[in-house]
Design a protein around this motif. Structure first.
Motif, PDB file in Angstrom:
ATOM      1  N   GLY A 294       0.811  -1.214   0.000  1.00 37.22           N
ATOM      2  CA  GLY A 294       0.000   0.000   0.000  1.00 37.22           C
ATOM      3  C   GLY A 294       0.839   1.256   0.000  1.00 37.22           C
ATOM      4  N   ARG A 295       2.161   1.077  -0.124  1.00 36.77           N
ATOM      5  CA  ARG A 295       3.091   2.214   0.003  1.00 36.77           C
ATOM      6  C   ARG A 295       2.860   3.269  -1.059  1.00 36.77           C
ATOM      7  N   TYR A 296       2.385   2.859  -2.251  1.00 40.06           N
ATOM      8  CA  TYR A 296       2.222   3.817  -3.344  1.00 40.06           C
ATOM      9  C   TYR A 296       0.753   4.104  -3.634  1.00 40.06           C
ATOM     10  N   GLY A 297      -0.124   3.827  -2.657  1.00 43.67           N
ATOM     11  CA  GLY A 297      -1.522   4.203  -2.776  1.00 43.67           C
ATOM     12  C   GLY A 297      -2.465   3.065  -3.110  1.00 43.67           C
ATOM     13  N   MET A 298      -1.981   1.821  -3.281  1.00 40.85           N
ATOM     14  CA  MET A 298      -2.860   0.711  -3.607  1.00 40.85           C
ATOM     15  C   MET A 298      -3.856   0.486  -2.461  1.00 40.85           C
ATOM     16  N   VAL A 299      -5.137   0.397  -2.804  1.00 40.88           N
ATOM     17  CA  VAL A 299      -6.175   0.510  -1.788  1.00 40.88           C
ATOM     18  C   VAL A 299      -6.348  -0.749  -0.938  1.00 40.88           C
ATOM     19  N   LEU A 300      -6.397  -1.935  -1.542  1.00 45.05           N
ATOM     20  CA  LEU A 300      -6.699  -3.125  -0.744  1.00 45.05           C
ATOM     21  C   LEU A 300      -5.631  -3.420   0.302  1.00 45.05           C
ATOM     22  N   PRO A 301      -4.334  -3.400  -0.027  1.00 42.62           N
ATOM     23  CA  PRO A 301      -3.353  -3.635   1.044  1.00 42.62           C
ATOM     24  C   PRO A 301      -3.399  -2.567   2.133  1.00 42.62           C
ATOM     25  N   ARG A 302      -3.749  -1.337   1.777  1.00 45.29           N
ATOM     26  CA  ARG A 302      -3.906  -0.287   2.793  1.00 45.29           C
ATOM     27  C   ARG A 302      -5.036  -0.643   3.752  1.00 45.29           C
ATOM     28  N   PHE A 303      -6.167  -1.069   3.170  1.00 47.74           N
ATOM     29  CA  PHE A 303      -7.329  -1.403   3.996  1.00 47.74           C
ATOM     30  C   PHE A 303      -7.048  -2.602   4.893  1.00 47.74           C
ATOM     31  N   ILE A 304      -6.427  -3.643   4.330  1.00 46.06           N
ATOM     32  CA  ILE A 304      -6.142  -4.840   5.120  1.00 46.06           C
ATOM     33  C   ILE A 304      -5.189  -4.517   6.269  1.00 46.06           C
ATOM     34  N   ASP A 305      -4.161  -3.732   5.996  1.00 49.07           N
ATOM     35  CA  ASP A 305      -3.204  -3.358   7.035  1.00 49.07           C
ATOM     36  C   ASP A 305      -3.888  -2.567   8.141  1.00 49.07           C
ATOM     37  N   ALA A 306      -4.739  -1.599   7.760  1.00 49.67           N
ATOM     38  CA  ALA A 306      -5.438  -0.785   8.755  1.00 49.67           C
ATOM     39  C   ALA A 306      -6.394  -1.638   9.585  1.00 49.67           C
ATOM     40  N   ALA A 307      -7.112  -2.555   8.917  1.00 49.81           N
ATOM     41  CA  ALA A 307      -8.071  -3.403   9.629  1.00 49.81           C
ATOM     42  C   ALA A 307      -7.360  -4.308  10.630  1.00 49.81           C
ATOM     43  N   ARG A 308      -6.202  -4.808  10.268  1.00 54.55           N
ATOM     44  CA  ARG A 308      -5.446  -5.670  11.186  1.00 54.55           C
ATOM     45  C   ARG A 308      -4.971  -4.899  12.413  1.00 54.55           C
ATOM     46  N   ARG A 309      -4.620  -3.630  12.201  1.00 54.17           N
ATOM     47  CA  ARG A 309      -4.094  -2.827  13.310  1.00 54.17           C
ATOM     48  C   ARG A 309      -5.200  -2.141  14.103  1.00 54.17           C
ATOM     49  N   GLY A 310      -6.438  -2.238  13.618  1.00 57.17           N
ATOM     50  CA  GLY A 310      -7.554  -1.629  14.322  1.00 57.17           C
ATOM     51  C   GLY A 310      -7.623  -0.124  14.199  1.00 57.17           C
ATOM     52  N   VAL A 311      -6.958   0.429  13.177  1.00 53.61           N
ATOM     53  CA  VAL A 311      -6.986   1.877  12.945  1.00 53.61           C
ATOM     54  C   VAL A 311      -7.971   2.177  11.818  1.00 53.61           C
ATOM     55  N   PRO A 312      -8.390   3.434  11.649  1.00 54.93           N
ATOM     56  CA  PRO A 312      -9.389   3.751  10.638  1.00 54.93           C
ATOM     57  C   PRO A 312      -8.931   3.422   9.217  1.00 54.93           C
ATOM     58  N   LEU A 313      -9.850   2.921   8.413  1.00 55.94           N
ATOM     59  CA  LEU A 313      -9.617   2.726   6.984  1.00 55.94           C
ATOM     60  C   LEU A 313      -9.939   4.041   6.288  1.00 55.94           C
ATOM     61  N   ARG A 314      -8.958   4.631   5.630  1.00 56.24           N
ATOM     62  CA  ARG A 314      -9.119   5.951   5.021  1.00 56.24           C
ATOM     63  C   ARG A 314      -9.653   5.790   3.597  1.00 56.24           C
ATOM     64  N   VAL A 315     -10.866   6.287   3.387  1.00 60.75           N
ATOM     65  CA  VAL A 315     -11.534   6.221   2.089  1.00 60.75           C
ATOM     66  C   VAL A 315     -11.476   7.608   1.462  1.00 60.75           C
ATOM     67  N   TYR A 316     -10.841   7.706   0.298  1.00 58.04           N
ATOM     68  CA  TYR A 316     -10.672   9.000  -0.342  1.00 58.04           C
ATOM     69  C   TYR A 316     -11.910   9.379  -1.149  1.00 58.04           C
ATOM     70  N   GLY A 317     -12.255  10.668  -1.108  1.00 60.74           N
ATOM     71  CA  GLY A 317     -13.426  11.139  -1.846  1.00 60.74           C
ATOM     72  C   GLY A 317     -14.714  10.664  -1.191  1.00 60.74           C
ATOM     73  N   THR A 318     -15.748  10.485  -2.005  1.00 63.47           N
ATOM     74  CA  THR A 318     -17.051  10.078  -1.478  1.00 63.47           C
ATOM     75  C   THR A 318     -17.092   8.602  -1.112  1.00 63.47           C
ATOM     76  N   GLY A 319     -16.201   7.814  -1.716  1.00 62.51           N
ATOM     77  CA  GLY A 319     -16.238   6.376  -1.515  1.00 62.51           C
ATOM     78  C   GLY A 319     -17.207   5.673  -2.444  1.00 62.51           C
ATOM     79  N   ARG A 320     -17.908   6.448  -3.269  1.00 64.45           N
ATOM     80  CA  ARG A 320     -18.875   5.850  -4.193  1.00 64.45           C
ATOM     81  C   ARG A 320     -18.241   5.447  -5.526  1.00 64.45           C
ATOM     82  N   GLN A 321     -16.961   5.777  -5.717  1.00 66.79           N
ATOM     83  CA  GLN A 321     -16.294   5.364  -6.949  1.00 66.79           C
ATOM     84  C   GLN A 321     -16.239   3.826  -6.997  1.00 66.79           C
ATOM     85  N   ARG A 322     -16.492   3.280  -8.173  1.00 63.76           N
ATOM     86  CA  ARG A 322     -16.640   1.832  -8.316  1.00 63.76           C
ATOM     87  C   ARG A 322     -15.412   1.217  -8.977  1.00 63.76           C
ATOM     88  N   ARG A 323     -14.968   0.071  -8.459  1.00 63.68           N
ATOM     89  CA  ARG A 323     -13.807  -0.619  -8.983  1.00 63.68           C
ATOM     90  C   ARG A 323     -14.058  -2.126  -9.041  1.00 63.68           C
TER      91      ARG A 323
END
Length: 342
Positions: free
Chosen positions: A190-219
């Motif tokens: 997630g070092r360069y902005g990749m979303v899923l590894p960022r989310f997994i790392d945050a969820a494991r550590r119990g810290v907030p998952l940071r969602v950029y923008g509205t979060g309604r963008q679809r992927r």
């Protein structure tokens, strides 16, 4: 691509590249990797690092001292080396332009001298601002202005595509272009902005998952071994050369929905924090609201389309379930499907 031939993988110490290297070695190939380790790491190759059929040169493609010699004996080249990641693109646009254009030109020029087949990985970013519900390879492309660094990566990779097609038309180089959509799995950082590894790392550590923008963008998120399977099949399909193919999953989710799913599947106590784009990437950042590939062309030419469900992808990436993907694809069908009329 014979089973005993030498295959070159640029960017082979990267996320997708390392999985591809493992696949090629498992099939009996000798593999030569060129990677400057700017976004990859030799740790990604630790499972095969002592394989005598693997050679690794730590260098840029343009600075390699061995690439020209390897090319004289190569059965093919998978060109994955590129400057990637939203944060890198926004912070270092000069590096992105130079790295993507210069390195691709070197690969194509060397390969063209001996007509060594090349598979070039491009990106879904080239579809730009298009608002279509799904993207097809023949669609017109709508790129934003050069004053917005968000489009630097898209334009550099699109020029890679044009250059590859020019070598195909002018020099007769066998080359296939793949537009890779969001690919995820083990070893992605997630070092360069990749979303899923960022989310997994945050969820494991119990810290907030940071969602950029509205979060309604679809992927749509594609399992890495599905992506590797598609690349290998396209490379083996002579009818695919001179053409462009989407590679990705068609299962859509919003980024907000992805965050919620990660929290639920990992049993995390994390909350979700919404972050404005301007705070994350600076003023003027633009994002695509939807990025869903049409993969009917890929299926028609190769008989394959990615189908690993998102829930399974998240659990495998997080290491919560055994990774069965290598067994599924490593011994899968190796034949080629004949293309139908476009």
């Amino acid at each position: 691509m014979g089973t005993s031939g030498l295959v070159i993988v640029t960017g082979g110490a990267g996320f997708i590249g390392s999985h591809l290297v493992e696949r090629l070695l498992a099939e009996g190939h000798r593999v030569a990797v060129v990677d400057d380790l700017s976004t990859g790491t030799l740790d990604n190759l630790r499972s095969v690092r002592n394989d005598p059929r693997l050679t690794v040169e730590t260098a840029t493609v343009s600075g390699s001292r061995r690439l020209a010699g390897w090319m004289r004996h190569a059965r093919g080249v998978f060109h994955l080396a590129a400057a990637v990641g939203v944060e890198l693109v926004v912070r270092s646009p000069i590096h992105v332009c130079r790295a993507n254009l210069r390195e691709t030109e070197v690969v194509l020029e060397l390969a063209s001298r001996r007509r060594v087949p090349v598979l070039l990985t491009s990106t879904s970013e080239v579809y730009g601002r298009s608002a279509r519900p799904e993207f097809a390879e023949e669609d017109d492309l709508l790129i934003g202005p050069p004053t917005h660094p968000r489009w630097t990566y898209a334009c550099s990779k699109l020029m890679d595509e044009f250059l590859a097609m020019a070598y195909a038309q002018e020099r007769g180089l066998p080359v296939v272009v793949t537009r890779v959509f969001n690919t995820v799995g083990p070893r992605q950082t997630g070092r360069y902005g990749m979303v899923l590894p960022r989310f997994i790392d945050a969820a494991r550590r119990g810290v907030p998952l940071r969602v950029y923008g509205t979060g309604r963008q679809r992927r749509c998120f594609c399992w890495v071994l599905d992506t590797v399977e598609a690349l290998v099949r396209l490379f083996r399909c002579p009818e695919a050369y001179g053409q462009v193919f989407n590679v990705g999953s068609t299962e859509e989710t919003t980024i907000l929905g992805l965050a919620r799913l990660v929290i639920r599947l990992l049993g995390s106590s994390s909350k979700i924090e919404r972050v404005p784009y301007a705070e994350a990437y600076g003023p003027g950042f633009e994002d695509m609201q939807r990025r869903r590939p049409r993969v009917t062309k890929l299926a028609r030419y190769t008989g394959f389309r990615p189908r690993t469900p998102l829930k399974e992808i998240i659990l495998r990436t997080a290491g919560a379930v055994p990774d069965a993907g290598a067994a599924e694809h490593g011994t899968g069908p190796r034949g080629r499907a004949r293309p139908k009329d476009e």
